[in-house]
Design an enzyme around this catalytic site. Sequence first.
Site, PDB file in Angstrom:
ATOM      1  N   CYS A 154      56.096  13.771 -19.558  1.00 63.21           N
ATOM      2  CA  CYS A 154      55.551  15.134 -19.454  1.00 63.21           C
ATOM      3  C   CYS A 154      55.225  15.542 -18.018  1.00 63.21           C
ATOM      4  O   CYS A 154      55.069  16.722 -17.727  1.00 63.21           O
ATOM      5  CB  CYS A 154      54.318  15.273 -20.319  1.00 63.21           C
ATOM      6  SG  CYS A 154      54.662  14.949 -22.035  1.00 63.21           S
ATOM      7  N   HIS A 158      49.321  21.079 -18.486  1.00 65.09           N
ATOM      8  CA  HIS A 158      50.237  20.583 -19.507  1.00 65.09           C
ATOM      9  C   HIS A 158      49.705  20.987 -20.883  1.00 65.09           C
ATOM     10  O   HIS A 158      48.499  20.929 -21.137  1.00 65.09           O
ATOM     11  CB  HIS A 158      50.346  19.060 -19.385  1.00 65.09           C
ATOM     12  CG  HIS A 158      51.328  18.476 -20.340  1.00 65.09           C
ATOM     13  ND1 HIS A 158      52.596  18.977 -20.468  1.00 65.09           N
ATOM     14  CD2 HIS A 158      51.217  17.477 -21.240  1.00 65.09           C
ATOM     15  CE1 HIS A 158      53.233  18.297 -21.396  1.00 65.09           C
ATOM     16  NE2 HIS A 158      52.420  17.380 -21.890  1.00 65.09           N
ATOM     17  N   ASN A 179      53.926  20.848 -27.494  1.00 62.40           N
ATOM     18  CA  ASN A 179      54.143  20.121 -26.241  1.00 62.40           C
ATOM     19  C   ASN A 179      55.640  20.047 -25.935  1.00 62.40           C
ATOM     20  O   ASN A 179      56.401  19.450 -26.696  1.00 62.40           O
ATOM     21  CB  ASN A 179      53.544  18.710 -26.416  1.00 62.40           C
ATOM     22  CG  ASN A 179      53.678  17.835 -25.198  1.00 62.40           C
ATOM     23  OD1 ASN A 179      54.395  18.161 -24.254  1.00 62.40           O
ATOM     24  ND2 ASN A 179      52.993  16.704 -25.223  1.00 62.40           N
TER      25      ASN A 179
HETATM   26  N1  ACO Z   1      46.865  15.593 -40.317  1.00 56.35           N
HETATM   27  C1  ACO Z   1      45.786  15.124 -40.946  1.00 56.35           C
HETATM   28  N2  ACO Z   1      45.140  14.008 -40.572  1.00 56.35           N
HETATM   29  C2  ACO Z   1      45.615  13.351 -39.496  1.00 56.35           C
HETATM   30  C3  ACO Z   1      46.761  13.793 -38.794  1.00 56.35           C
HETATM   31  C4  ACO Z   1      47.399  14.969 -39.231  1.00 56.35           C
HETATM   32  N3  ACO Z   1      48.484  15.475 -38.634  1.00 56.35           N
HETATM   33  N4  ACO Z   1      47.000  12.939 -37.774  1.00 56.35           N
HETATM   34  C5  ACO Z   1      46.047  11.987 -37.831  1.00 56.35           C
HETATM   35  N5  ACO Z   1      45.229  12.238 -38.881  1.00 56.35           N
HETATM   36  C6  ACO Z   1      44.069  11.473 -39.328  1.00 56.35           C
HETATM   37  C7  ACO Z   1      44.105  10.033 -38.883  1.00 56.35           C
HETATM   38  O1  ACO Z   1      44.855   9.243 -39.778  1.00 56.35           O
HETATM   39  C8  ACO Z   1      42.631   9.667 -38.889  1.00 56.35           C
HETATM   40  O2  ACO Z   1      42.233   9.403 -40.199  1.00 56.35           O
HETATM   41  P1  ACO Z   1      41.188   8.202 -40.512  1.00 56.35           P
HETATM   42  O3  ACO Z   1      39.927   8.607 -39.794  1.00 56.35           O
HETATM   43  O4  ACO Z   1      41.083   8.214 -41.999  1.00 56.35           O
HETATM   44  O5  ACO Z   1      41.817   6.972 -39.930  1.00 56.35           O
HETATM   45  C9  ACO Z   1      41.953  10.978 -38.460  1.00 56.35           C
HETATM   46  O6  ACO Z   1      42.891  12.028 -38.720  1.00 56.35           O
HETATM   47  C10 ACO Z   1      41.599  11.010 -36.991  1.00 56.35           C
HETATM   48  O7  ACO Z   1      42.740  10.576 -36.257  1.00 56.35           O
HETATM   49  P2  ACO Z   1      42.751  10.514 -34.693  1.00 56.35           P
HETATM   50  O8  ACO Z   1      44.045   9.967 -34.209  1.00 56.35           O
HETATM   51  O9  ACO Z   1      41.485   9.864 -34.249  1.00 56.35           O
HETATM   52  O10 ACO Z   1      42.691  12.097 -34.406  1.00 56.35           O
HETATM   53  P3  ACO Z   1      42.449  12.812 -33.029  1.00 56.35           P
HETATM   54  O11 ACO Z   1      41.306  13.712 -33.137  1.00 56.35           O
HETATM   55  O12 ACO Z   1      42.488  11.856 -31.868  1.00 56.35           O
HETATM   56  O13 ACO Z   1      43.732  13.744 -32.940  1.00 56.35           O
HETATM   57  C11 ACO Z   1      45.841  13.838 -31.783  1.00 56.35           C
HETATM   58  C12 ACO Z   1      45.029  13.185 -32.902  1.00 56.35           C
HETATM   59  C13 ACO Z   1      45.986  15.307 -32.105  1.00 56.35           C
HETATM   60  C14 ACO Z   1      47.195  13.180 -31.709  1.00 56.35           C
HETATM   61  C15 ACO Z   1      45.067  13.676 -30.444  1.00 56.35           C
HETATM   62  O14 ACO Z   1      44.645  12.345 -30.308  1.00 56.35           O
HETATM   63  C16 ACO Z   1      45.876  14.076 -29.238  1.00 56.35           C
HETATM   64  O15 ACO Z   1      46.250  15.229 -29.067  1.00 56.35           O
HETATM   65  N6  ACO Z   1      46.099  13.122 -28.326  1.00 56.35           N
HETATM   66  C17 ACO Z   1      46.813  13.372 -27.110  1.00 56.35           C
HETATM   67  C18 ACO Z   1      48.250  13.477 -27.394  1.00 56.35           C
HETATM   68  C19 ACO Z   1      48.989  13.802 -26.143  1.00 56.35           C
HETATM   69  O16 ACO Z   1      48.482  14.465 -25.292  1.00 56.35           O
HETATM   70  N7  ACO Z   1      50.173  13.319 -26.039  1.00 56.35           N
HETATM   71  C20 ACO Z   1      50.879  13.569 -24.836  1.00 56.35           C
HETATM   72  C21 ACO Z   1      52.239  13.290 -25.071  1.00 56.35           C
HETATM   73  S1  ACO Z   1      52.972  13.584 -23.566  1.00 56.35           S
HETATM   74  C22 ACO Z   1      54.416  12.692 -23.289  1.00 56.35           C
HETATM   75  O17 ACO Z   1      54.506  12.069 -22.285  1.00 56.35           O
HETATM   76  C23 ACO Z   1      55.517  12.716 -24.332  1.00 56.35           C
END
Ligand code: ACO
Length: 330
Positions: free
Chosen positions: A117, A257, A287
């Site tokens: 990214c 980003h 993203n």
């Molecule tokens: N729908 C419903 N529930 C979900 C989903 C979903 N799509 N995804 C995860 N959950 C659940 C999990 O299973 C977990 O359940 P549990 O508590 O029973 O185990 C709960 O929701 C919380 O999960 P977390 O992973 O802790 O959720 P978080 O608030 O961290 O959100 C997310 C997840 C959106 C992915 C977030 O962590 C995020 O945006 N992280 C950064 C991602 C990012 O910036 N990536 C960059 C990529 S860049 C590149 O180089 C390609």
Amino acid sequence: MQNLKGVKILGTGSFIPEKVITNADIEKLVDTSDEWITQRTGIRERRVVEKGTSTSDIAVEASRKAIDEAGINPQEIDLIIVATCTPDMFFPSTACFVQKKLGIKSNPACFDISAACSGFIYALGIAKGMLESGMHKTALVIGAETLSNVTNWKDRGTCILFGDGAGAMPLKATDDKSGILSITMSANAAYTDILEIPAGGSTHPASVETVQQGLHFIRMDGKEVFKHAVMNMLKATKKALEMSGKKIEEMALLIPHQANMRIIEALGERLTIPKERIFVNLHKYGNLSAATTIVALDEAKKQGLVKTGDLVELVAFGAGLTWGAAVIQL
Ligand code: ACO
């Protein structure tokens, strides 16, 4: 070879595919809800290419618009850099396919760069160095992704986040110091495993097993990435400002980003910049990895949020972990 002082931004262009995938569509694929996705990420829909569309196809669409706005003859371009983590193939480079599809016959240098990214910022930094050194005169810098091809549509932790798109920026070496004022690029390879596409390379060459295990798709520890994202984007934003001698208050717009609205808000709070001066389009596209900041900049220009002469800061982070920021004057 003549050493020049600066790099001028000649224009921008972007391309977003027509096909929309809404959160409601994703509800039909995995156990999730529009409410969860909107609250946790800010994303409402994303765009994806039709089957058979290569990354270079959308890169070319964006490039045509950017070249048109720049008012240059494509044959003047002597350097094409494509930032992407979804290249057309291992080789030839996506940049070579862009050269071919744009009909550029003047034999520019063409290569891709891999910084996930942060790719567009890295590509901009490389182009700046190559233009300022006098090695090249006119560059076409592109960020382009077809992430829908590497998205596991059965994994609710990642399939909600990504989309396809491309943006391009022609640049020219100049003898005044306008355009790209500063760029910082960094990486911390202690975290290579929290965001990856594990197979398809030399570590895990493609095999029946890698396909069966879904190792050709994006894998991510979202929570870990989130923590590093805020910290490193903050560091990069401050460093690029310091290098340019400018202050955050002087930025007409901050273009971060577009990975998660909560990351953007956390960054904004720490920088104490008003919300109105932070550009957001992730609700529409999700993203776009290496294409994110250039697509956002092009949209901000077309929406009249920034104009010629304005100062803008781009900041990104991604797999690697990599991060970077650029202070530019339009
Ligand atoms: N729908 C419903 N529930 C979900 C989903 C979903 N799509 N995804 C995860 N959950 C659940 C999990 O299973 C977990 O359940 P549990 O508590 O029973 O185990 C709960 O929701 C919380 O999960 P977390 O992973 O802790 O959720 P978080 O608030 O961290 O959100 C997310 C997840 C959106 C992915 C977030 O962590 C995020 O945006 N992280 C950064 C991602 C990012 O910036 N990536 C960059 C990529 S860049 C590149 O180089 C390609």
